[in-house]
Design a protein around this motif. Structure first.
Motif, PDB file in Angstrom:
ATOM      1  N   PRO A 269       0.794  -1.233   0.000  1.00  0.00           N
ATOM      2  CA  PRO A 269       0.000   0.000   0.000  1.00  0.00           C
ATOM      3  C   PRO A 269       0.828   1.285   0.000  1.00  0.00           C
ATOM      4  CG  PRO A 269      -0.900  -1.564   1.566  1.00  0.00           C
ATOM      5  CD  PRO A 269       0.385  -2.150   1.069  1.00  0.00           C
ATOM      6  N   SER A 270       1.948   1.295   0.698  1.00  0.00           N
ATOM      7  CA  SER A 270       2.755   2.524   0.721  1.00  0.00           C
ATOM      8  C   SER A 270       3.356   2.822  -0.653  1.00  0.00           C
ATOM      9  CB  SER A 270       3.850   2.444   1.789  1.00  0.00           C
ATOM     10  OG  SER A 270       4.735   1.391   1.519  1.00  0.00           O
ATOM     11  N   LEU A 271       3.685   1.796  -1.425  1.00  0.00           N
ATOM     12  CA  LEU A 271       4.184   2.000  -2.779  1.00  0.00           C
ATOM     13  C   LEU A 271       3.073   2.571  -3.663  1.00  0.00           C
ATOM     14  CD1 LEU A 271       6.330   1.739  -4.994  1.00  0.00           C
ATOM     15  CD2 LEU A 271       5.621  -0.644  -5.283  1.00  0.00           C
ATOM     16  N   ALA A 272       1.879   1.994  -3.566  1.00  0.00           N
ATOM     17  CA  ALA A 272       0.743   2.491  -4.353  1.00  0.00           C
ATOM     18  C   ALA A 272       0.447   3.947  -3.992  1.00  0.00           C
ATOM     19  CB  ALA A 272      -0.481   1.623  -4.119  1.00  0.00           C
ATOM     20  N   ALA A 273       0.468   4.266  -2.705  1.00  0.00           N
ATOM     21  CA  ALA A 273       0.207   5.641  -2.260  1.00  0.00           C
ATOM     22  C   ALA A 273       1.249   6.606  -2.810  1.00  0.00           C
ATOM     23  CB  ALA A 273       0.167   5.696  -0.732  1.00  0.00           C
ATOM     24  N   GLU A 274       2.499   6.192  -2.820  1.00  0.00           N
ATOM     25  CA  GLU A 274       3.580   7.050  -3.316  1.00  0.00           C
ATOM     26  C   GLU A 274       3.441   7.284  -4.826  1.00  0.00           C
ATOM     27  OE1 GLU A 274       6.820   9.531  -3.284  1.00  0.00           O
ATOM     28  OE2 GLU A 274       5.739   8.698  -1.560  1.00  0.00           O
ATOM     29  N   VAL A 275       3.132   6.245  -5.580  1.00  0.00           N
ATOM     30  CA  VAL A 275       2.958   6.385  -7.036  1.00  0.00           C
ATOM     31  C   VAL A 275       1.785   7.325  -7.328  1.00  0.00           C
ATOM     32  CG1 VAL A 275       2.289   5.142  -9.136  1.00  0.00           C
ATOM     33  CG2 VAL A 275       4.027   4.178  -7.611  1.00  0.00           C
ATOM     34  N   ILE A 276       0.701   7.152  -6.600  1.00  0.00           N
ATOM     35  CA  ILE A 276      -0.473   8.016  -6.795  1.00  0.00           C
ATOM     36  C   ILE A 276      -0.126   9.463  -6.449  1.00  0.00           C
ATOM     37  CG2 ILE A 276      -2.781   8.536  -5.873  1.00  0.00           C
ATOM     38  CD1 ILE A 276      -3.098   5.399  -5.684  1.00  0.00           C
ATOM     39  N   ALA A 277       0.574   9.662  -5.339  1.00  0.00           N
ATOM     40  CA  ALA A 277       0.951  11.020  -4.926  1.00  0.00           C
ATOM     41  C   ALA A 277       1.834  11.701  -5.970  1.00  0.00           C
ATOM     42  CB  ALA A 277       1.660  10.977  -3.573  1.00  0.00           C
ATOM     43  N   ARG A 278       2.709  10.949  -6.603  1.00  0.00           N
ATOM     44  CA  ARG A 278       3.639  11.538  -7.579  1.00  0.00           C
ATOM     45  C   ARG A 278       3.011  11.769  -8.950  1.00  0.00           C
ATOM     46  NH1 ARG A 278       9.748   9.353  -6.898  1.00  0.00           N
ATOM     47  NH2 ARG A 278       9.872   9.594  -4.651  1.00  0.00           N
ATOM     48  N   PHE A 279       2.084  10.899  -9.367  1.00  0.00           N
ATOM     49  CA  PHE A 279       1.633  10.940 -10.756  1.00  0.00           C
ATOM     50  C   PHE A 279       0.173  11.311 -10.962  1.00  0.00           C
ATOM     51  CE2 PHE A 279       5.289   8.028 -10.736  1.00  0.00           C
ATOM     52  CZ  PHE A 279       6.122   8.719 -11.607  1.00  0.00           C
ATOM     53  N   ALA A 280      -0.638  11.355  -9.932  1.00  0.00           N
ATOM     54  CA  ALA A 280      -2.053  11.685 -10.110  1.00  0.00           C
ATOM     55  C   ALA A 280      -2.328  13.089  -9.573  1.00  0.00           C
ATOM     56  CB  ALA A 280      -2.930  10.674  -9.382  1.00  0.00           C
ATOM     57  N   ASP A 281      -2.972  13.886 -10.380  1.00  0.00           N
ATOM     58  CA  ASP A 281      -3.343  15.242  -9.967  1.00  0.00           C
ATOM     59  C   ASP A 281      -4.736  15.222  -9.355  1.00  0.00           C
ATOM     60  OD1 ASP A 281      -0.981  16.433 -10.865  1.00  0.00           O
ATOM     61  OD2 ASP A 281      -1.754  16.548 -12.928  1.00  0.00           O
ATOM     62  N   PRO A 282      -5.036  16.181  -8.474  1.00  0.00           N
ATOM     63  CA  PRO A 282      -6.367  16.250  -7.865  1.00  0.00           C
ATOM     64  C   PRO A 282      -7.464  16.256  -8.933  1.00  0.00           C
ATOM     65  CG  PRO A 282      -4.893  17.794  -6.794  1.00  0.00           C
ATOM     66  CD  PRO A 282      -4.153  17.238  -7.984  1.00  0.00           C
ATOM     67  N   GLY A 283      -8.508  15.485  -8.692  1.00  0.00           N
ATOM     68  CA  GLY A 283      -9.631  15.417  -9.620  1.00  0.00           C
ATOM     69  C   GLY A 283      -9.482  14.396 -10.727  1.00  0.00           C
ATOM     70  N   GLU A 284      -8.301  13.832 -10.896  1.00  0.00           N
ATOM     71  CA  GLU A 284      -8.097  12.841 -11.956  1.00  0.00           C
ATOM     72  C   GLU A 284      -8.683  11.484 -11.563  1.00  0.00           C
ATOM     73  OE1 GLU A 284      -4.247  14.010 -14.584  1.00  0.00           O
ATOM     74  OE2 GLU A 284      -3.876  12.761 -12.838  1.00  0.00           O
ATOM     75  N   LEU A 285      -8.921  10.698 -12.585  1.00  0.00           N
ATOM     76  CA  LEU A 285      -9.385   9.326 -12.405  1.00  0.00           C
ATOM     77  C   LEU A 285      -8.173   8.403 -12.460  1.00  0.00           C
ATOM     78  CD1 LEU A 285     -11.676   7.161 -12.321  1.00  0.00           C
ATOM     79  CD2 LEU A 285     -11.646   7.236 -14.828  1.00  0.00           C
TER      80      LEU A 285
ATOM     81  N   SER B 159      -5.982  -7.390  -5.966  1.00  0.00           N
ATOM     82  CA  SER B 159      -6.906  -7.293  -4.837  1.00  0.00           C
ATOM     83  C   SER B 159      -7.303  -5.859  -4.509  1.00  0.00           C
ATOM     84  CB  SER B 159      -6.303  -7.971  -3.612  1.00  0.00           C
ATOM     85  OG  SER B 159      -5.146  -7.278  -3.186  1.00  0.00           O
ATOM     86  N   GLY B 160      -6.953  -4.894  -5.348  1.00  0.00           N
ATOM     87  CA  GLY B 160      -7.476  -3.542  -5.217  1.00  0.00           C
ATOM     88  C   GLY B 160      -6.629  -2.535  -4.475  1.00  0.00           C
ATOM     89  N   THR B 161      -5.349  -2.778  -4.310  1.00  0.00           N
ATOM     90  CA  THR B 161      -4.505  -1.860  -3.542  1.00  0.00           C
ATOM     91  C   THR B 161      -4.481  -0.458  -4.146  1.00  0.00           C
ATOM     92  OG1 THR B 161      -3.137  -3.711  -2.827  1.00  0.00           O
ATOM     93  CG2 THR B 161      -2.189  -1.508  -2.596  1.00  0.00           C
ATOM     94  N   VAL B 162      -4.267  -0.344  -5.439  1.00  0.00           N
ATOM     95  CA  VAL B 162      -4.185   0.982  -6.073  1.00  0.00           C
ATOM     96  C   VAL B 162      -5.529   1.711  -5.997  1.00  0.00           C
ATOM     97  CG1 VAL B 162      -3.812   2.207  -8.262  1.00  0.00           C
ATOM     98  CG2 VAL B 162      -2.205   0.429  -7.521  1.00  0.00           C
TER      99      VAL B 162
END
Length: 190
Positions: A15-31, A39-42
């Motif tokens: 989960p911490s890896l998924a959270a870090e990738v999301i924090a770096r590459f996903a902008d607010p409001g994006e899908l 099993s749905g971690t991301v």
């Protein structure tokens, strides 16, 4: 944290890896879209970050597991689910005490991994879960996934990836107690 660890799944992303990738590459409001969601971690970590998410996987167990893990539970539903878990566990314990005859839908080869009383308790617990009324489809799915999470733990199978049989001494009623504890913990974390 949350529901990440309630059920094992091979190759699960931390989960911490998924959270870090999301924090770096996903902008607010994006899908956030995960085409190999497992099993749905991301998707769960995207939801935690306040983003919308879609997860897809070919494995039917992964899809069911991710659906259960990613579904938030409000306080009203939490109360209903806690009462339901306690009711299912109580009925399962009554089956064990009354020695109700039940058959597990397993082949002889699969049944060899279980002591007789453990297999009987698992089969009875599964029947109690399946008797949860159809208007509680999400609740039944949650209970079935918790049941799925404990099946190997109470077998004599050495591990999920090895078919060697290892002796275990499990007292009657332990399966149901563990199921209830795991279900209540999962509900609290959802």
């Amino acid at each position: 944290r949350f529901t990440h660890a309630f059920h094992s799944y091979p190759g699960r992303m931390h989960p911490s890896l998924a959270a870090e990738v999301i924090a770096r590459f996903a902008d607010p409001g994006e899908l956030v879209v995960d085409p190999f969601a497992g099993s749905g971690t991301v998707p769960i970590e995207a939801m935690i970050a306040g983003l919308s998410a879609i997860g897809v996987d070919r494995n039917p167990l992964a899809v069911r597991l991710a659906r259960v893990k990613a579904r938030p539970i409000d306080d009203a539903e939490r109360g209903f689910l806690v009462a339901l878990v306690r009711d299912v566990a109580e009925r399962s314990e009554e089956r064990v005490r009354a020695r109700v005859d039940v058959r597990a839908p397993l082949s002889r080869e699969e049944a060899r991994f279980y002591d007789g009383h453990v297999l009987k308790e698992l089969a009875g617990l599964r029947e109690e879960i399946l008797e949860v009324t159809s208007d509680s489809e999400d609740a039944r799915e949650l209970l079935l996934m918790v049941f799925s999470a404990i099946v190997v733990k109470f077998s004599r199978q050495e591990s999920e990836t090895r078919e060697d049989v290892a002796p275990r001494r499990l007292r009657k009623g332990l399966v149901t107690e563990f199921f209830a504890r795991k279900a209540l913990e999962t509900i609290e974390r959802a």
